[in-house]
Design a protein around this motif. Structure first.
Motif, PDB file in Angstrom:
ATOM      1  N   GLU A  25       0.549  -1.473   0.059  1.00 16.53           N
ATOM      2  CA  GLU A  25       0.242   0.070   0.028  1.00 16.53           C
ATOM      3  C   GLU A  25       0.752   1.345  -0.190  1.00 16.53           C
ATOM      4  OE1 GLU A  25      -2.101  -0.159   2.667  1.00 16.53           O
ATOM      5  OE2 GLU A  25      -3.662  -1.892   3.187  1.00 16.53           O
ATOM      6  N   GLN A  26       2.032   1.151   0.944  1.00 18.38           N
ATOM      7  CA  GLN A  26       2.294   2.322   1.220  1.00 18.38           C
ATOM      8  C   GLN A  26       3.456   2.768  -0.476  1.00 18.38           C
ATOM      9  OE1 GLN A  26       5.412   2.120   4.026  1.00 18.38           O
ATOM     10  NE2 GLN A  26       5.998   4.062   4.369  1.00 18.38           N
ATOM     11  N   ALA A  28       2.235   1.646  -3.529  1.00 24.76           N
ATOM     12  CA  ALA A  28       1.581   2.045  -4.061  1.00 24.76           C
ATOM     13  C   ALA A  28       1.155   4.046  -3.752  1.00 24.76           C
ATOM     14  CB  ALA A  28       0.084   1.409  -4.361  1.00 24.76           C
ATOM     15  N   GLU A  29       1.009   4.147  -3.707  1.00 22.08           N
ATOM     16  CA  GLU A  29       1.068   5.540  -2.889  1.00 22.08           C
ATOM     17  C   GLU A  29       2.002   6.417  -2.989  1.00 22.08           C
ATOM     18  OE1 GLU A  29      -0.560   9.225  -0.636  1.00 22.08           O
ATOM     19  OE2 GLU A  29      -1.511   7.615  -1.500  1.00 22.08           O
ATOM     20  N   GLN A  30       3.386   5.677  -2.474  1.00 20.14           N
ATOM     21  CA  GLN A  30       4.347   6.417  -2.974  1.00 20.14           C
ATOM     22  C   GLN A  30       4.548   7.107  -4.665  1.00 20.14           C
ATOM     23  OE1 GLN A  30       7.404   4.372  -1.327  1.00 20.14           O
ATOM     24  NE2 GLN A  30       6.793   5.171   0.682  1.00 20.14           N
ATOM     25  N   ASN A  31       4.060   5.344  -5.260  1.00 16.99           N
ATOM     26  CA  ASN A  31       4.168   5.638  -6.823  1.00 16.99           C
ATOM     27  C   ASN A  31       2.749   6.918  -7.493  1.00 16.99           C
ATOM     28  OD1 ASN A  31       5.889   3.884  -7.705  1.00 16.99           O
ATOM     29  ND2 ASN A  31       4.710   2.021  -7.601  1.00 16.99           N
ATOM     30  N   ARG A  32       1.825   6.740  -6.634  1.00 16.82           N
ATOM     31  CA  ARG A  32       0.868   7.416  -6.990  1.00 16.82           C
ATOM     32  C   ARG A  32       1.384   8.953  -6.802  1.00 16.82           C
ATOM     33  NH1 ARG A  32      -2.918  10.704  -5.357  1.00 16.82           N
ATOM     34  NH2 ARG A  32      -2.935   9.843  -2.607  1.00 16.82           N
ATOM     35  N   VAL A  33       1.660   9.205  -5.637  1.00 20.36           N
ATOM     36  CA  VAL A  33       2.349  11.233  -5.543  1.00 20.36           C
ATOM     37  C   VAL A  33       3.171  10.903  -6.933  1.00 20.36           C
ATOM     38  CG1 VAL A  33       3.810  11.685  -4.300  1.00 20.36           C
ATOM     39  CG2 VAL A  33       1.916  10.238  -3.254  1.00 20.36           C
ATOM     40  N   ARG A  35       3.618   9.838 -10.145  1.00 17.45           N
ATOM     41  CA  ARG A  35       2.708  10.909 -10.984  1.00 17.45           C
ATOM     42  C   ARG A  35       2.172  12.271 -11.451  1.00 17.45           C
ATOM     43  NH1 ARG A  35       0.824   5.258 -10.467  1.00 17.45           N
ATOM     44  NH2 ARG A  35      -1.045   5.981  -9.231  1.00 17.45           N
ATOM     45  N   ILE A  36       1.773  12.229  -9.245  1.00 17.99           N
ATOM     46  CA  ILE A  36       1.577  13.906  -9.771  1.00 17.99           C
ATOM     47  C   ILE A  36       2.780  14.789  -9.397  1.00 17.99           C
ATOM     48  CG2 ILE A  36       0.401  15.650  -7.991  1.00 17.99           C
ATOM     49  CD1 ILE A  36      -1.205  13.333  -6.375  1.00 17.99           C
ATOM     50  N   SER A  86      -4.609  17.739  -6.032  1.00 13.39           N
ATOM     51  CA  SER A  86      -4.931  16.315  -5.381  1.00 13.39           C
ATOM     52  C   SER A  86      -5.418  15.347  -4.268  1.00 13.39           C
ATOM     53  CB  SER A  86      -3.833  15.404  -6.129  1.00 13.39           C
ATOM     54  OG  SER A  86      -2.405  15.670  -5.235  1.00 13.39           O
ATOM     55  N   GLN A  88      -3.583  16.017  -1.051  1.00 15.75           N
ATOM     56  CA  GLN A  88      -2.398  15.807  -0.626  1.00 15.75           C
ATOM     57  C   GLN A  88      -2.403  17.388   0.507  1.00 15.75           C
ATOM     58  OE1 GLN A  88      -0.430  13.441   0.485  1.00 15.75           O
ATOM     59  NE2 GLN A  88      -1.620  11.988  -1.322  1.00 15.75           N
TER      60      GLN A  88
END
Length: 151
Positions: A25-26, A28-33, A35-36, A86, A88
């Protein structure tokens, strides 16, 4: 009598506490950030933003050289604005760090064996039946080198 075997191993995601699931999960969250962050940067610079980690109210962006780090720092406010859009809200600071890639693995060079003449001279000088520990060790080394040279 029931002869069916129970599986001894459980999938890693089934362990108590779901440690692996939390790590995934962490990531995935890092990859999402990431991309932003890349979306806030020009394309030529975005490819050099390698990783992101959120630490409290700070976002750490990792890059591979100081030249790209200074370029990414120039867009710090644009990154913060994009993150705010987004959702954050907790991130208020962007820090850019360099990471050093892992060094390439270099195979160690093959052992350099002494010449056959050197090994023969060693064999002539040692006494295998000696009580001296160093003399016996040198004899063993000479025999091993002799075998290696034969192969």
């Amino acid at each position: 009598m029931d002869h069916s075997k129970k599986t001894v191993f459980r999938p890693a995601l089934n362990f108590e506490g779901g440690a692996l699931a939390k790590c995934l999960e962490q990531i995935a969250e890092q990859n999402r950030v990431l991309r932003i962050v890349r979306a806030a940067l020009p394309a030529s610079i975005a490819e050099h933003a390698e990783h992101c980690v959120i630490s409290a109210s700070r976002l750490v962006v990792y890059t591979d050289s100081s030249a790209w780090a200074s370029q990414i720092r120039f867009f710090q406010q644009a990154i913060l604005n994009k993150l705010q859009e987004s959702g954050q809200q907790k991130i208020v600071k962007v820090q850019v760090k360099l990471y050093s890639p892992l060094p390439e693995f270099k195979a160690s060079p093959a052992a350099r064996l002494p010449s056959a003449e050197t090994v023969q001279a060693l064999l002539r000088q040692v006494d295998e039946n000696s009580e001296d520990v160093l003399n016996r060790a040198l004899a063993k080394l000479a025999r091993t080198l002799s075998k290696r040279l034969e192969n």
